[in-house]
Design an enzyme around this catalytic site. Structure first.
Site, PDB file in Angstrom:
ATOM      1  N   GLY A 120       0.608  -0.715  -0.243  1.00 22.56           N
ATOM      2  CA  GLY A 120       0.283  -0.116   0.110  1.00 22.56           C
ATOM      3  C   GLY A 120       0.818   0.749   0.308  1.00 22.56           C
ATOM      4  N   GLU A 132       4.015  -6.490   1.515  1.00 25.85           N
ATOM      5  CA  GLU A 132       3.260  -7.204  -0.440  1.00 25.85           C
ATOM      6  C   GLU A 132       3.781  -5.740  -0.586  1.00 25.85           C
ATOM      7  OE1 GLU A 132       0.188 -10.362   0.957  1.00 25.85           O
ATOM      8  OE2 GLU A 132      -0.331  -8.672   1.206  1.00 25.85           O
ATOM      9  N   PRO A 133       4.543  -5.371  -1.337  1.00 27.62           N
ATOM     10  CA  PRO A 133       4.587  -4.293  -1.673  1.00 27.62           C
ATOM     11  C   PRO A 133       4.404  -3.913  -3.167  1.00 27.62           C
ATOM     12  CG  PRO A 133       6.644  -4.349  -1.090  1.00 27.62           C
ATOM     13  CD  PRO A 133       5.849  -5.246  -0.343  1.00 27.62           C
ATOM     14  N   GLY A 134       3.142  -3.722  -4.039  1.00 22.36           N
ATOM     15  CA  GLY A 134       3.307  -4.338  -5.160  1.00 22.36           C
ATOM     16  C   GLY A 134       3.896  -3.049  -5.979  1.00 22.36           C
ATOM     17  N   ARG A 135       2.808  -1.854  -5.723  1.00 20.99           N
ATOM     18  CA  ARG A 135       3.313  -0.468  -7.061  1.00 20.99           C
ATOM     19  C   ARG A 135       4.580  -0.137  -6.559  1.00 20.99           C
ATOM     20  NH1 ARG A 135      -1.202   3.034  -7.849  1.00 20.99           N
ATOM     21  NH2 ARG A 135      -2.279   1.343  -6.147  1.00 20.99           N
ATOM     22  N   TYR A 143      -9.713   5.374 -12.134  1.00 17.18           N
ATOM     23  CA  TYR A 143      -9.855   6.275 -10.925  1.00 17.18           C
ATOM     24  C   TYR A 143      -9.330   7.943 -11.100  1.00 17.18           C
ATOM     25  CZ  TYR A 143      -8.306   1.181 -10.159  1.00 17.18           C
ATOM     26  OH  TYR A 143      -8.300   0.064 -10.088  1.00 17.18           O
ATOM     27  N   CYS A 160     -13.125   3.272 -28.615  1.00 16.06           N
ATOM     28  CA  CYS A 160     -14.800   3.875 -28.634  1.00 16.06           C
ATOM     29  C   CYS A 160     -15.308   4.389 -27.582  1.00 16.06           C
ATOM     30  CB  CYS A 160     -15.534   3.580 -29.933  1.00 16.06           C
ATOM     31  SG  CYS A 160     -14.887   3.081 -30.813  1.00 16.06           S
ATOM     32  N   GLU A 161     -14.695   4.878 -27.008  1.00 13.52           N
ATOM     33  CA  GLU A 161     -15.800   5.096 -25.063  1.00 13.52           C
ATOM     34  C   GLU A 161     -14.767   6.815 -24.972  1.00 13.52           C
ATOM     35  OE1 GLU A 161     -16.414   2.213 -23.314  1.00 13.52           O
ATOM     36  OE2 GLU A 161     -16.705   3.162 -21.243  1.00 13.52           O
ATOM     37  N   TYR A 195       0.299  -1.887 -12.276  1.00 11.42           N
ATOM     38  CA  TYR A 195      -1.579  -2.079 -12.781  1.00 11.42           C
ATOM     39  C   TYR A 195      -1.460  -1.111 -14.018  1.00 11.42           C
ATOM     40  CZ  TYR A 195      -1.747  -3.236  -7.593  1.00 11.42           C
ATOM     41  OH  TYR A 195      -1.412  -3.235  -6.386  1.00 11.42           O
TER      42      TYR A 195
HETATM   43  N1  LLP Z   1      -1.642  -6.855  -0.318  1.00 13.38           N
HETATM   44  C1  LLP Z   1      -2.760  -7.344  -0.580  1.00 13.38           C
HETATM   45  C2  LLP Z   1      -3.975  -8.347  -0.207  1.00 13.38           C
HETATM   46  C3  LLP Z   1      -3.247  -6.231  -1.864  1.00 13.38           C
HETATM   47  O1  LLP Z   1      -4.228  -6.890  -1.677  1.00 13.38           O
HETATM   48  C4  LLP Z   1      -2.780  -5.841  -2.843  1.00 13.38           C
HETATM   49  C5  LLP Z   1      -3.458  -4.562  -3.608  1.00 13.38           C
HETATM   50  C6  LLP Z   1      -1.459  -5.089  -2.196  1.00 13.38           C
HETATM   51  C7  LLP Z   1      -0.832  -6.368  -1.468  1.00 13.38           C
HETATM   52  C8  LLP Z   1      -0.501  -3.985  -3.052  1.00 13.38           C
HETATM   53  O2  LLP Z   1      -0.951  -3.327  -2.433  1.00 13.38           O
HETATM   54  P1  LLP Z   1       0.370  -1.552  -3.528  1.00 13.38           P
HETATM   55  O3  LLP Z   1       1.748  -2.176  -2.215  1.00 13.38           O
HETATM   56  O4  LLP Z   1       0.636  -2.172  -4.745  1.00 13.38           O
HETATM   57  O5  LLP Z   1      -0.100  -0.526  -2.626  1.00 13.38           O
HETATM   58  N2  LLP Z   1      -5.773  -1.662  -9.925  1.00 13.38           N
HETATM   59  C9  LLP Z   1      -5.259  -0.076  -8.522  1.00 13.38           C
HETATM   60  C10 LLP Z   1      -4.648  -0.944  -6.882  1.00 13.38           C
HETATM   61  C11 LLP Z   1      -5.768  -2.180  -6.508  1.00 13.38           C
HETATM   62  C12 LLP Z   1      -4.615  -2.735  -5.510  1.00 13.38           C
HETATM   63  C13 LLP Z   1      -5.389  -4.345  -5.206  1.00 13.38           C
HETATM   64  N3  LLP Z   1      -4.850  -4.360  -4.034  1.00 13.38           N
HETATM   65  C14 LLP Z   1      -4.834   0.782  -9.241  1.00 13.38           C
HETATM   66  O6  LLP Z   1      -4.511   0.915 -10.230  1.00 13.38           O
HETATM   67  O7  LLP Z   1      -4.728   1.524  -8.451  1.00 13.38           O
END
Ligand code: LLP
Length: 431
Positions: free
Chosen positions: A248, A290-293, A334, A361-362, A390
């Site tokens: 997050g 759990e970093p993703g972004r 968003y 087309c949107e 994402y």
């Molecule tokens: N762990 C869990 C359980 C999650 O649901 C998520 C993201 C993460 C970790 C990773 O979070 P991050 O570090 O990436 O913030 N599609 C949306 C984001 C959806 C996030 C869903 N869960 C966007 O494009 O902003």
């Protein structure tokens, strides 16, 4: 510029990870996604080292692969010695194909099917993160059939509402994810889980949302979760060995976003965890995040070719591009901010206001509204920054538009990690 992997070369072209983006567009065609391997490794390293240093030696980040799932990224996660979070059998399959050591995989999801559960067990996914007692019971039954004991974490809703977009906020009591402490259902879940024979409860998980800049909500979540560990120890004699604090942390999409010091955030959260553990006489659990972004967002950018300029007298200017919501649906979904640059004319002055419009087309297919650019012409290369997270993972075939190629820059060398889709690829499953 907003990230230190960006610069401008002598020809006035935008460079990314040391390569000329305009020559990348010429070599691979557009839309094109570029990824910077050293940036991904740098972020994985920050999390890995800070977590080991400030939490416990076995604490570890798990790359949230929903942000970007393809074979190469799982190879990077493995070579950086971190774990992964998968949310579907498809992500697990991709990780397995990449040769990822699956004991370091955590399988998430609020709606895992029986087939997925079996497949994840057969693949040796180390942990499941479970969302409800019904799900835990199904996992217990399948584990019994397969003659194994499955390690799990329980997803707990801490009741926190961080300041982020509602669609990406997950920690509040009415969330579809997890089981709430506030309603006491989380305690019932722990008690029932402890009675199951083929489940080994390792600890708890929480995730409060995504793209969060403040650091307080993470500290609040940590406080609530450590207290929950202490309470469930006192109630059931069970001490959680692991605590997963989710992902997050935000990233900078534009100059208006603050810069985040991930290491300092981890240190601050760890101080709170440490002091609460001593207050409640707990050994510090193994901490997972759990970093993703924050691992991949600014390691990616997308290049488009400008199409037609439409000037609506007195109202608005649109520049169309050869991609759009099919490769980046985030503005449509968003209203996400992005930095947009004219990659081939970086030294020209940005005195022309226009909206970057996708090709679908949107009407909502917009990449960014009212950005300031040099007046764009057909054939210019438009760069949209910070698209590593994402974007590709949320890409679609709407309007039967093929997905772009992804090119990785590794030590200054470009190489394809995902080929551009062909029309034939798109109809491969059609009979
Ligand atoms: N762990 C869990 C359980 C999650 O649901 C998520 C993201 C993460 C970790 C990773 O979070 P991050 O570090 O990436 O913030 N599609 C949306 C984001 C959806 C996030 C869903 N869960 C966007 O494009 O902003």
């Amino acid at each position: 510029m907003i990230c230190n992997n960006l610069s401008v070369n002598g020809e006035g072209h935008l460079t990314f990870a040391g390569v000329d983006t305009v020559s990348m567009a010429a070599k691979y065609a557009t839309p094109l996604m570029l990824m910077d391997e050293s940036k991904i490794r740098e972020k994985m390293t920050i999390y890995r080292e800070a977590m080991k240093e400030y939490f416990t030696e076995d604490s570890m980040p798990l790359f949230a692969s929903k942000a970007l799932s393809f074979k190469y990224i799982y190879k990077l996660a493995d070579s950086e010695n971190i774990g992964i979070d998968c949310v579907s059998a498809g992500e697990i399959y991709t990780a397995v194909q990449a040769g990822f050591p699956m004991e370091k995989a955590y399988f998430h999801g609020n709606s895992k099917t029986e087939d997925e559960i079996r497949y994840a067990m057969e693949s040796g996914a180390g942990h499941f993160v479970c969302d409800s007692i019904e799900e835990v019971s199904v996992i217990d039954e399948i584990a019994r059939d397969m003659g194994i004991t499955q390690k799990i974490l329980l997803r707990i809703t801490p009741g926190i509402d961080p300041h982020t977009h509602k669609k990406i906020s997950t920690g509040s009591v009415d969330s579809k994810f997890g089981v709430a402490i506030e309603t006491n259902q989380a305690y019932e879940l722990v008690e029932k889980t402890l009675a199951l024979k083929n489940i080994e409860l390792m600890g708890y998980h929480c995730h409060i949302g995504s793209q969060i800049f403040e650091y307080d909500p993470f500290c609040d979540a940590a406080r609530i979760m450590i207290k929950f560990i202490a309470d469930t120890r006192d109630m059931f004699g069970f001490t959680a060995k692991e605590l997963n604090l989710g992902g997050g942390m935000g990233v900078r999409y534009t100059e208006d976003d603050p810069e985040i010091d991930y290491r300092a955030n981890i240190r601050g959260i760890a101080e709170i965890v440490r002091s609460l553990c001593s207050e409640y006489s707990l050994n510090m659990p193994k901490i997972l995040m759990e970093p993703g972004r924050s691992i991949v967002a600014d390691a990616g950018m997308t290049l488009y070719t400008a199409g037609y300029l439409k000037e609506i007298t007195g109202l608005k200017n649109y520049i169309s591009i050869d991609g759009g919501m099919t490769d980046n649906p985030r503005f449509t979904l968003y209203q996400s901010p992005y930095t947009v640059l004219l990659a081939n004319r970086m030294n020209d002055s940005c005195d022309y206001k226009c909206t970057v419009a996708g090709r679908c087309c949107e009407s909502g297919d917009i990449i960014q509204e009212d950005v300031m650019l040099p007046k764009p012409c057909r054939g210019d290369i438009i760069a949209v920054l910070t698209t590593g997270a994402y974007n590709y993972s949320m890409a679609s075939h709407y309007n039967k538009v093929p997905k772009p190629a992804v090119v990785m820059i590794t030590d200054g060398e470009d190489h394809i990690v995902i080929k551009r889709e062909t029309y034939a690829d798109m109809i491969a499953n059609e009979v």
